[in-house]
Write a protein that holds these residues in place. Structure first.
Motif, PDB file in Angstrom:
ATOM      1  N   PRO A  37      29.424  39.611  31.044  1.00  0.00           N
ATOM      2  CA  PRO A  37      29.345  39.263  32.468  1.00  0.00           C
ATOM      3  C   PRO A  37      29.994  37.912  32.801  1.00  0.00           C
ATOM      4  O   PRO A  37      30.521  37.745  33.896  1.00  0.00           O
ATOM      5  CB  PRO A  37      27.843  39.226  32.759  1.00  0.00           C
ATOM      6  N   LEU A  38      29.967  36.977  31.870  1.00  0.00           N
ATOM      7  CA  LEU A  38      30.634  35.701  32.127  1.00  0.00           C
ATOM      8  C   LEU A  38      32.152  35.846  32.085  1.00  0.00           C
ATOM      9  O   LEU A  38      32.869  35.151  32.817  1.00  0.00           O
ATOM     10  CB  LEU A  38      30.194  34.653  31.099  1.00  0.00           C
ATOM     11  N   GLU A  40      33.896  38.692  32.746  1.00  0.00           N
ATOM     12  CA  GLU A  40      34.401  39.730  33.649  1.00  0.00           C
ATOM     13  C   GLU A  40      35.194  39.174  34.830  1.00  0.00           C
ATOM     14  O   GLU A  40      36.249  39.737  35.170  1.00  0.00           O
ATOM     15  CB  GLU A  40      33.235  40.600  34.136  1.00  0.00           C
ATOM     16  N   PRO A  41      34.790  38.090  35.493  1.00  0.00           N
ATOM     17  CA  PRO A  41      35.617  37.581  36.598  1.00  0.00           C
ATOM     18  C   PRO A  41      36.984  37.063  36.143  1.00  0.00           C
ATOM     19  O   PRO A  41      37.909  36.973  36.955  1.00  0.00           O
ATOM     20  CB  PRO A  41      34.784  36.429  37.170  1.00  0.00           C
ATOM     21  N   LEU A  42      37.137  36.733  34.899  1.00  0.00           N
ATOM     22  CA  LEU A  42      38.403  36.215  34.397  1.00  0.00           C
ATOM     23  C   LEU A  42      39.381  37.307  33.995  1.00  0.00           C
ATOM     24  O   LEU A  42      40.556  37.034  33.765  1.00  0.00           O
ATOM     25  CB  LEU A  42      38.132  35.300  33.185  1.00  0.00           C
ATOM     26  N   GLY A  46      40.663  44.191  38.631  1.00  0.00           N
ATOM     27  CA  GLY A  46      40.859  44.511  40.037  1.00  0.00           C
ATOM     28  C   GLY A  46      42.284  44.340  40.501  1.00  0.00           C
ATOM     29  O   GLY A  46      42.628  44.677  41.638  1.00  0.00           O
ATOM     30  N   ASP A  47      43.173  43.843  39.651  1.00  0.00           N
ATOM     31  CA  ASP A  47      44.563  43.643  40.031  1.00  0.00           C
ATOM     32  C   ASP A  47      45.327  44.942  39.830  1.00  0.00           C
ATOM     33  O   ASP A  47      45.727  45.295  38.730  1.00  0.00           O
ATOM     34  CB  ASP A  47      45.195  42.531  39.181  1.00  0.00           C
TER      35      ASP A  47
END
Length: 53
Positions: A37-38, A40-42, A46-47
Motif C-alpha cells: 500500500p505504501l 502503490e501510489p508510486l 493508472g497511466d
C-alpha cells in the motif's frame, strides 16, 4: 539463505517447519498490508496510453 534460517530455528524438524511457515506468512502479510500500500501510489498503474477513440 534458507539453510541459514533453517539452521538457526530452534527445535526438531516439525517445530522448525511450523516456525518457518509462521515466518513466511509474517513476511507475506507485512508486504501485503504495509509495503505494497505504501508503494502503490508510486507505481504507474493508472497511466494509460491507449486512446478511447
Amino acid at each position: 539463505m534458507y539453510g541459514w534460517i533453517w539452521d538457526h530455528l530452534p527445535g526438531n524438524a516439525a517445530v522448525k517447519g511450523f516456525l518457518f511457515l509462521v515466518l513466511v506468512a509474517s513476511v507475506i502479510l507485512l508486504l501485503w498490508f504495509y509495503v505494497f500500500p505504501l508503494a502503490e501510489p508510486l507505481l504507474p498503474f493508472g497511466d494509460v496510453t491507449v486512446d478511447g477513440g
